[in-house]
Scaffold this motif. Structure first.
Motif, PDB file in Angstrom:
ATOM      1  N   MET A   1       0.861  -1.190   0.000  1.00 46.20           N
ATOM      2  CA  MET A   1       0.000   0.000   0.000  1.00 46.20           C
ATOM      3  C   MET A   1       0.894   1.236   0.000  1.00 46.20           C
ATOM      4  SD  MET A   1      -3.125   0.772   2.535  1.00 46.20           S
ATOM      5  CE  MET A   1      -4.481   0.156   1.590  1.00 46.20           C
TER       6      MET A   1
ATOM      7  N   TYR B   1       2.299   3.052   3.048  1.00 50.76           N
ATOM      8  CA  TYR B   1       3.289   2.407   3.893  1.00 50.76           C
ATOM      9  C   TYR B   1       4.674   2.447   3.279  1.00 50.76           C
ATOM     10  CZ  TYR B   1      -0.415   0.538   6.778  1.00 50.76           C
ATOM     11  OH  TYR B   1      -1.460   0.408   7.619  1.00 50.76           O
ATOM     12  N   GLU B   2       4.752   2.775   1.993  1.00 49.69           N
ATOM     13  CA  GLU B   2       6.025   2.723   1.299  1.00 49.69           C
ATOM     14  C   GLU B   2       6.843   3.981   1.556  1.00 49.69           C
ATOM     15  OE1 GLU B   2       7.320   0.358  -0.361  1.00 49.69           O
ATOM     16  OE2 GLU B   2       5.680  -0.989  -0.875  1.00 49.69           O
ATOM     17  N   LYS B   3       8.050   3.770   1.985  1.00 45.35           N
ATOM     18  CA  LYS B   3       8.952   4.903   2.081  1.00 45.35           C
ATOM     19  C   LYS B   3       9.406   5.215   0.660  1.00 45.35           C
ATOM     20  CE  LYS B   3      13.047   6.345   4.494  1.00 45.35           C
ATOM     21  NZ  LYS B   3      14.340   5.906   4.968  1.00 45.35           N
TER      22      LYS B   3
ATOM     23  N   ALA C   1      11.419   6.048  -2.519  1.00 47.79           N
ATOM     24  CA  ALA C   1      12.822   5.877  -2.886  1.00 47.79           C
ATOM     25  C   ALA C   1      13.314   7.158  -3.548  1.00 47.79           C
ATOM     26  CB  ALA C   1      12.993   4.697  -3.819  1.00 47.79           C
TER      27      ALA C   1
ATOM     28  N   PHE D   1      18.455   4.991 -16.638  1.00 44.45           N
ATOM     29  CA  PHE D   1      19.437   4.677 -15.594  1.00 44.45           C
ATOM     30  C   PHE D   1      19.991   5.971 -14.991  1.00 44.45           C
ATOM     31  CE2 PHE D   1      24.013   4.264 -14.633  1.00 44.45           C
ATOM     32  CZ  PHE D   1      23.971   3.319 -13.614  1.00 44.45           C
TER      33      PHE D   1
ATOM     34  N   GLY E   1      17.513   7.590 -12.806  1.00 44.72           N
ATOM     35  CA  GLY E   1      17.411   6.858 -11.539  1.00 44.72           C
ATOM     36  C   GLY E   1      18.546   7.210 -10.596  1.00 44.72           C
ATOM     37  N   ARG E   2      19.756   7.298 -11.141  1.00 38.41           N
ATOM     38  CA  ARG E   2      20.905   7.670 -10.295  1.00 38.41           C
ATOM     39  C   ARG E   2      20.696   9.062  -9.698  1.00 38.41           C
ATOM     40  NH1 ARG E   2      22.987   4.023  -8.282  1.00 38.41           N
ATOM     41  NH2 ARG E   2      25.194   4.554  -8.207  1.00 38.41           N
TER      42      ARG E   2
ATOM     43  N   ARG F   1      17.873  10.553  -9.202  1.00 34.56           N
ATOM     44  CA  ARG F   1      16.741  10.521  -8.265  1.00 34.56           C
ATOM     45  C   ARG F   1      17.206  10.040  -6.889  1.00 34.56           C
ATOM     46  NH1 ARG F   1      12.740   6.531  -7.391  1.00 34.56           N
ATOM     47  NH2 ARG F   1      13.206   5.325  -9.266  1.00 34.56           N
ATOM     48  N   LEU F   2      18.052   9.008  -6.893  1.00 34.19           N
ATOM     49  CA  LEU F   2      18.558   8.501  -5.609  1.00 34.19           C
ATOM     50  C   LEU F   2      19.631   9.397  -5.012  1.00 34.19           C
ATOM     51  CD1 LEU F   2      19.034   4.629  -5.902  1.00 34.19           C
ATOM     52  CD2 LEU F   2      17.197   5.858  -4.779  1.00 34.19           C
ATOM     53  N   TYR F   3      20.505   9.897  -5.902  1.00 39.19           N
ATOM     54  CA  TYR F   3      21.646  10.703  -5.440  1.00 39.19           C
ATOM     55  C   TYR F   3      21.740  11.949  -6.336  1.00 39.19           C
ATOM     56  CZ  TYR F   3      22.853   5.996  -3.765  1.00 39.19           C
ATOM     57  OH  TYR F   3      22.821   4.748  -3.194  1.00 39.19           O
TER      58      TYR F   3
ATOM     59  N   GLY G   1      21.765  -9.439 -13.603  1.00 31.96           N
ATOM     60  CA  GLY G   1      21.195  -8.149 -13.979  1.00 31.96           C
ATOM     61  C   GLY G   1      20.552  -8.143 -15.354  1.00 31.96           C
TER      62      GLY G   1
END
Lengths: 536, 162
Positions: free
Chosen positions: B1, B4-6, B8, B54, B57-58, B60-62, B138
């Motif tokens: 749900m 509840y998701e932290k 990312a 990719f 995504g990088r 977004r995280l960092y 991968g």
């Protein structure tokens, strides 16, 4: 949030998921609260998956224990025994519990495992036998979506596996040939990686990406995915999960009856209480006994179910041994292609070996990120050098997982002076290897040596042994009487009417195989038992 | 749900400005050169959108990866101007000093934070095949669906239930 439930479950791993799923199947309006001390890790996220792919970083390590402290590093928990039994890396304190990083191996115990004392004089017998659990093993395999073949498992079964096995890899071929020559019966490793089961999961089956520590598709069973979907899709009006809720104690209203639990709400920053008709402790082998121990009251001065000082005792683990051998020349250019094994043997997981401790062997090529290929390219090695290195030789890795027997002196208890990052008391782990431990590993090595010899592989004489707490069990063991254990055959704590332990902690012994399928079977069985109690 | 998701996400993710197309282009050139240098990917074009995803995504995280990519584009331009295209990439991929930790020079940053990560990605997108396998950690070669051809090389001997 209500303050009264039919059932409160403490912990949100596979026990909580399978139990609540069964309770809700039996009665969709059942009133259930799951209390989880940790929080959620984002699942099925491509950026997190690619982070693992390129750097080997996992998103949940911050919810794991730190290594024990040393003179120069702070660390967590305390090792009090003669031998060090590491906890770090063996469990994840988060929504979904340790299924967030388990490997998916889904073996059944064998009938003789339930009769350990009768057959060997070690430990105790289970108060139930294989036939009592066979039906629930089948249901558990359906629930977590197991792919497997009964050939070589030697566990009686009324129904086949839900899904056919993962075929043996090319890397299994030389090991299979060696097993055949040595007349060692082999089998597929039963795996819970099919995703689409007949219960609550819409996930796609395994795509064999080999990044199983964080499955980007949810193919490998993970309790948090299933719980999320139960909440999202199944319209269970009285089913609730609360994260960040650290249960402090189970509150008793008499010597035999619990009235509810007290927990610390980390979001609201306050203590709360809920009452329940039944309380199920499903916090794993370490936290379950610790909760019973600290639930002290005038009715239970030593903690719940602890009149005989057995809660937390008989801590048991399965040693994990890694043997390697090098085969000269690799014309087929075999490389690690998956992060889980497809070939194993339960040949030594037999009644004949039970007295000395059974063991299984699995061919599991090392699946590490970054890979050898990426490391070589990143080092600037040329294409020709890389191809030469791959063709020159091939390392075979055979892993052994063995049975030891539980001892009264081995135990866990609360380290009340320290609280970890989750809000749980740290743990004192008091563990000493049983007599004959190292000798038995040498005997296993001799068997593996024959396999390497048949393959024409040069075996490394040194092997590594891990005695980590991954498969820890038996700390609230199921027994025929309170003199021998903590819970009865229905997982109910002796001397109570409504407190249950549903965890590996409740195992009477654990054989040589991974415990998760057995726990799922016990959880579904408890679901049926509690449903009947509710109706009654 | 979802509740509840932290997420990312990095707290700064929402404030990130998109990269200029030139930076994406420059990074694709680097990615393409990996396949040319090691001879393991003849046409990188089908991987272009996967590379950009990719990179997103990088970042977004960092979020600092946005700076890494912008600076790497500039550093590579200067290196190519100085050494010529082929020599510049050969130097980037093989020089031992710039692969040493900790990162202390601009070129070490390009190698370790960008080029080396692209190598891992490129291998998982199919670059591994030239080294003789059908599957790789991968690689998404297809789902394991019972009855269909498995997405990895299998042993001749399999167990068949009677």
């Amino acid at each position: 949030m209500k303050n009264k439930y039919d059932i409160v479950i403490i912990g949100s791993g596979i026990a909580a998921a399978a139990l609540s799923q069964r309770l809700l199947k039996n009665n969709p309006k059942a009133s259930i609260l799951i209390l989880e001390a940790g929080q959620s890790v984002k699942m099925q996220d491509s950026a997190i998956w690619q982070d693992l792919l390129v750097s080997g970083k996992l998103p949940y390590t911050k919810y794991q224990d730190l290594p024990y402290p040393t003179r120069n590093t702070p660390g967590q928990n305390r090792s009090a025994g003669r031998d060090v039994l590491p906890v770090d890396g063996s469990r994840v304190m988060t929504f979904g519990g340790t299924t967030i990083h388990w490997a998916g191996w889904s073996f059944r115990l064998k009938p003789e495992d339930f009769k350990l004392y009768t057959n060997t004089g070690h430990g105790i017998d289970w108060p139930i036998d294989y036939d009592d659990l066979e039906h629930y093993y089948g249901e558990a395999e359906e629930y977590i979506g197991v792919s497997g073949s009964p050939v070589g498992q030697n566990t009686p079964r009324k129904k086949g596996y839900p899904f056919p096995p993962f075929p043996f890899t090319l890397e299994d071929e030389p090991v299979i040939q060696a097993f055949r020559k040595l007349k060692i019966e082999y089998s597929n490793v039963p795996m819970a990686r099919h995703g689409s089961t007949q219960t609550d999961s819409p996930h796609a089956p395994c795509k064999t990406t080999g990044t199983c520590d964080y499955c980007p598709f949810g193919a490998r069973y993970s309790a948090n995915n299933f719980l999320n979907e139960m909440m999202e899709w199944n319209r269970y009006p009285n089913f609730e999960v609360r994260l960040n809720s650290v249960v402090q104690e189970i509150m008793m209203k008499s010597k035999t009856e619990a009235k509810g639990v007290k927990f610390f709400d980390k979001v609201e920053n306050k203590m709360r209480e809920v009452s329940a008709k039944h309380i199920v402790v499903a916090g794993g082998t370490i936290e379950s006994p610790k909760l019973l121990q600290r639930s002290k009251s005038k009715f239970a001065p030593n903690g719940i179910g602890n009149d005989n000082d057995l809660v937390g005792r008989y801590l048991l683990i399965q040693p994990w041994t890694t043997f390697t051998g090098v085969v000269k020349a690799n014309p087929k250019k075999m490389q690690t292609v998956m992060a889980f094994p497809t070939l194993c043997t339960r040949h030594f997981d037999s009644k004949k070996e039970q007295d000395k401790g059974k063991f299984i062997l699995a061919n599991w090529p090392p699946a590490t990120l970054p890979t050898t290929l990426s490391t070589m390219m990143q080092n600037g090695d040329s294409s020709r050098d890389i191809k030469k290195a791959i063709s020159e030789n091939y390392t075979v890795t055979i892993n052994g997982q063995s049975e030891i027997f539980s001892e009264h002196r081995n135990r866990v208890y609360n380290l009340e002076s320290k609280v970890n990052q989750i809000g749980l008391y740290e743990t004192v782990v008091d563990f000493t290897k049983p007599a004959g431990f190292d000798h038995r590993l040498e005997e296993i090595k001799e068997h593996v040596q024959k396999v390497f010899l048949e393959m024409g592989a040069k075996m490394d004489p040194h092997f590594s042994t891990s005695i980590r707490a991954d498969h820890a069990s038996c700390t609230c063991r199921m027994a025929k009487s309170p003199k021998e254990g903590v819970v009865d055959k229905d997982l109910k704590v002796f001397g109570t009417e409504n407190v249950y332990v549903c965890s590996n902690a409740a195992f009477s012994s654990m054989g040589a195989v991974n415990p998760t399928l057995t726990l799922a079977a016990l959880s579904i069985r408890l679901g049926d038992h509690l449903s009947k109690s509710q109706k009654g | 749900m979802v509740m509840y998701e932290k997420q990312a996400l990095h707290p700064l993710s929402d404030t990130l400005v998109s990269l200029d197309p030139e930076v994406y282009g420059s990074m694709f050139n680097l990615f393409e050169q990996i396949g040319i240098f090691w001879g393991n990917m003849t046409d990188a074009t089908p991987c272009k959108s996967l590379l950009y995803t990719f990179m997103d995504g990088r970042m977004r995280l960092y979020p600092i990866y946005r700076v890494y990519y912008i600076q790497s584009g500039k550093i590579l331009d200067a290196l190519i101007k100085e050494m010529g295209n082929e020599k510049a990439y050969r130097f980037l991929f093989t020089d031992k000093k710039i692969n040493q930790k900790p990162i202390e020079t601009p070129l070490a940053l390009v190698r370790q934070k960008v080029s080396n990560e692209f190598i891992s990605l490129q291998l998982s997108l199919g670059g591994f095949k030239k080294f003789g396998a059908d599957n790789y950690l991968g690689y998404i070669g297809g789902a394991y669906i019972p009855g269909e051809k498995p997405p990895y090389r299998i042993a001749k001997e399999q167990i068949h239930e009677k």
